[in-house]
Scaffold this active site. Sequence first.
Site, PDB file in Angstrom:
ATOM      1  N   GLU A  92       9.754 -18.383  23.578  1.00  0.00           N
ATOM      2  CA  GLU A  92      10.916 -18.410  24.472  1.00  0.00           C
ATOM      3  C   GLU A  92      11.869 -19.536  24.057  1.00  0.00           C
ATOM      4  O   GLU A  92      11.427 -20.664  23.786  1.00  0.00           O
ATOM      5  CB  GLU A  92      10.391 -18.665  25.893  1.00  0.00           C
ATOM      6  N   CYS A 103       7.743 -15.032  29.301  1.00  0.00           N
ATOM      7  CA  CYS A 103       6.986 -16.025  30.086  1.00  0.00           C
ATOM      8  C   CYS A 103       6.746 -15.581  31.538  1.00  0.00           C
ATOM      9  O   CYS A 103       5.971 -14.674  31.782  1.00  0.00           O
ATOM     10  CB  CYS A 103       7.686 -17.377  30.011  1.00  0.00           C
ATOM     11  N   LYS A 153      15.176 -12.037  30.580  1.00  0.00           N
ATOM     12  CA  LYS A 153      14.143 -12.478  31.520  1.00  0.00           C
ATOM     13  C   LYS A 153      14.562 -12.151  32.946  1.00  0.00           C
ATOM     14  O   LYS A 153      15.726 -12.356  33.319  1.00  0.00           O
ATOM     15  CB  LYS A 153      13.943 -13.987  31.352  1.00  0.00           C
TER      16      LYS A 153
END
Lengths: 546, 546
Positions: A41, A148, A112
């Site tokens: 990330e 994540c 994300k």
Amino acid sequence: MKIALAQLNYHIGNFEANTEKIISNIQSAKDKGADLVVFAELAVCGYPPRDFLEFDDFISLCENAAQDIAKYCTDIACIIGLPIRNDVLQGKDLFNAAYFIEDGKVKAITKKALLPTYDVFDEYRYFEPSTSFKCIDFKGKKIALTICEDLWNINDNPLYVSNPMDELIKEQPDVMINIAASPFSYTHDDERIKVLSDNAKKYHLPVFYVNQVGAQTEIIFDGGSLVFDADGEMKAEMKYFEEDLQVFDLTEVENVRNKYPQAERLTDIEQIHDALILGIRDYFQKSGFSKAVLGLSGGIDSAVVCALACRALGAENVMAVLMPSKFSSDHSVQDALDLVNNIGCLHEIVPIKDAAVAFDSMLAPAFKGMPFNLTEENIQARIRGTVVMAMSNKFGYILLNTSNKSECAVGYGTLYGDMCGAIGVIGDVYKTQVFQLAKYINKERELIPINTIVKPPSAELRPDQKDSDSLPEYDILDRILYQHIELKQGSAALIAKGFEEALVRRILKMVNVAEFKRYQTPPILRVSPKAFGMGRRMPIVGKYLS
Amino acid sequence: MKIALAQLNYHIGNFEANTEKIISNIQSAKDKGADLVVFAELAVCGYPPRDFLEFDDFISLCENAAQDIAKYCTDIACIIGLPIRNDVLQGKDLFNAAYFIEDGKVKAITKKALLPTYDVFDEYRYFEPSTSFKCIDFKGKKIALTICEDLWNINDNPLYVSNPMDELIKEQPDVMINIAASPFSYTHDDERIKVLSDNAKKYHLPVFYVNQVGAQTEIIFDGGSLVFDADGEMKAEMKYFEEDLQVFDLTEVENVRNKYPQAERLTDIEQIHDALILGIRDYFQKSGFSKAVLGLSGGIDSAVVCALACRALGAENVMAVLMPSKFSSDHSVQDALDLVNNIGCLHEIVPIKDAAVAFDSMLAPAFKGMPFNLTEENIQARIRGTVVMAMSNKFGYILLNTSNKSECAVGYGTLYGDMCGAIGVIGDVYKTQVFQLAKYINKERELIPINTIVKPPSAELRPDQKDSDSLPEYDILDRILYQHIELKQGSAALIAKGFEEALVRRILKMVNVAEFKRYQTPPILRVSPKAFGMGRRMPIVGKYLS
């Protein structure tokens, strides 16, 4: 399909170094026959870039770096994290995203959805959450790529109202890939394994997970990238606290048992030890310094920090300054010298008497014969702070702070004195854990003198002083502090657990009144789930608990 | 319908004091014939409660306080802000909410939808955004109640993808009420008036807006609650920087011109002056102290802080410490004494020579004849820091920090020396603004000696030193800093604006390299749209710009 996980140590905003490292790992992955190499990330800029993200120029530099990287993605595909602009006028201006690059071109972009905004995380400060989800097609496989936190919403008290995988699973993907910047705490490795295994089981898919490694000021990434099969069984565990590049065959992950080596699991204290060494080393390396200075009192805190610094930087790069006063016991100086001898670092002895006498006489007209009290104790600590900072200024040493978490918590320390330093090495380690660390450091041979470990802790700022004169014994203090700080228990809950009421109220008040001191302490290497600093934001003039 | 706006100064977590104040204002509103009294966002606990919100116990105390308050809401209804629990398992555990209380009972709950998470704000750290919207029925009127940011999404670059008022308007409400905790900056009053006026016009409804007033450590609320008619014309502007309670008749607001008095508009410097005085006063009052100490150098920064502190706390509560060294010019001591005489505060003279000599001799063996340099300059600053902290410790004075924003920005200051203090008074005021403040302070009569204002700025840490030896002239420095800090311009953009390239790169590098110093500075009273501290979060070991 062969998937390489590239677990690397990035430097925030150092585009030249990060890009060079990424390109060299693309080449290594190619050399090892990988079809796809996966970076973490926000790998392009490092994590957390914080308010650098608010500079338009910074985003352009991320885009340029990604274009440079893309050129090297021929005969291999690549997944890499970076911030990208939001083209829609409404909403935040950026996404936390990942590029899927193939044949030198960006073929897909994943954004994300779940933006951690708690503890040390501030992602909703910068990013718009994604609301659209699509798998990536590559070599006949469908990849469900997430970033994540997107996989972390499956515990008992979910923080978010949606799960990106619930959308992606509708496309019937073959594999999950998750790119992360998941900071270390000594509890986090077990949680991470459980969460990823739970995801594999829930969606019945293999999971490839790549994490960052390395310290960014106070935040330490431990690596430990992972692979799971579709039953949730862990198939590979990459190195902790080191860079690592490994290639996995998707078919083998799905079918072969015990194919890949797993890292050795470490105890909490071993993890803390390794994390602190990485934290010290990266602070110096990334800020361009090599030499450290610290005050060495003969007590356990500075002894442990000295030993850790020597391991991180080399004993020849560590300067220990002994600053005895008239209240220092003989054994303190001897214990400090024994450590220096055992460990081989540099040292200077600078007695502080002359300055103490000077301040006494300078302040006598104003103080008009008022008795010795905390003021004079603090003056000694501040003289020492001035001496070590002078060593820092004169020789370019960086000052290490040696305050432990217990004393940071209750404010048992002098602001601008022993609370000075560029980085707090053990400010997230309770005193009782400092003793365990000392024993672990001495595992092979006695580096920290036994007397330093066994004698009663003392600040030695007045005659025959002991920490226990002002504080409860550390075993009880640390238990209350842990309940209050890590587990966020207020006084009623603590009293209900059987702790003595007066003691609970006294300690919680000390913790809250010390907030103004902690606001001015150095960044503290984070090793617990709740460290002082960016992850714990308390009012200063607030009244609750004080 | 008569609506009372209660613009009050709350103390975070001080439930006893807040509740008492709220109940007493309910009574006053009743006495003035109000049908409804409106308190600010999170009035029950004060804003911002930060991580106090993570203590279950804290939320219970909010609930209990609201229940106590509800009992007094008879013959008058009340709207009041508080955090409430989220009953749904998914999502954050809390809402930022408002109770509508009537006949002693909570009749409706409104939850905030747009959660500011930028600059000093962290609301998404704690709160789940609301997704359901409903007007409140009261005395035959429909009230569209929103909380602060919920009305702010109507500018050119909207931060959020939805507008709560677009939902509420469907019920055809009669009036908008907005409860806020909207912090001061010298640009904010105009923005606020425009945003609220734009809302009134867009939805063609009168707007009643109530803000908090008072300082919470570094964040200052300026009050200035407002009323608009449905054409967006401002009908009332309540006091700035003071508590205020006013009652408005909805029918009159809708129909009568110029009915209510408006506050006098202040210039930027007047606003900053009043905000800093409120900031100092509330820091002391809310932390239970009354007396301040500061180092008085004869320069303009400490002179301005001294004058502000005397206005905030009374000259009899301010101790100025003069600490001349061999590098202090004669006029410095005289200028400082002139100020003390003009202003009537306490003072002590503590020459620092003895300590400087002591440090020189203590460090001589380690320094081995190396020449005088920045190290010895810093030692002088740290001796002064130790002296003023000793005065603080001995007498219970709280140390005021006197660093200005220009020097904070470029790191022109000594950590643990002149950067000490409990609160930074002018750390958000550029040097060029400090001069303006000094002139404003001298408006009625010369308090700050003219020589202090006209002489070239100097730290006086070596012979014949001037700030301009190390820094560009302040007018050019401040212009570049403002572009970089407030307007977030990177080097390319600044160079494109015509600033000299080498100078731009040098200054931006200084700003970024000084990040480690700013991490350890006291909280700084925020008066600009971008202050150092919680509202500006930069990496320390980052490489971008340095």
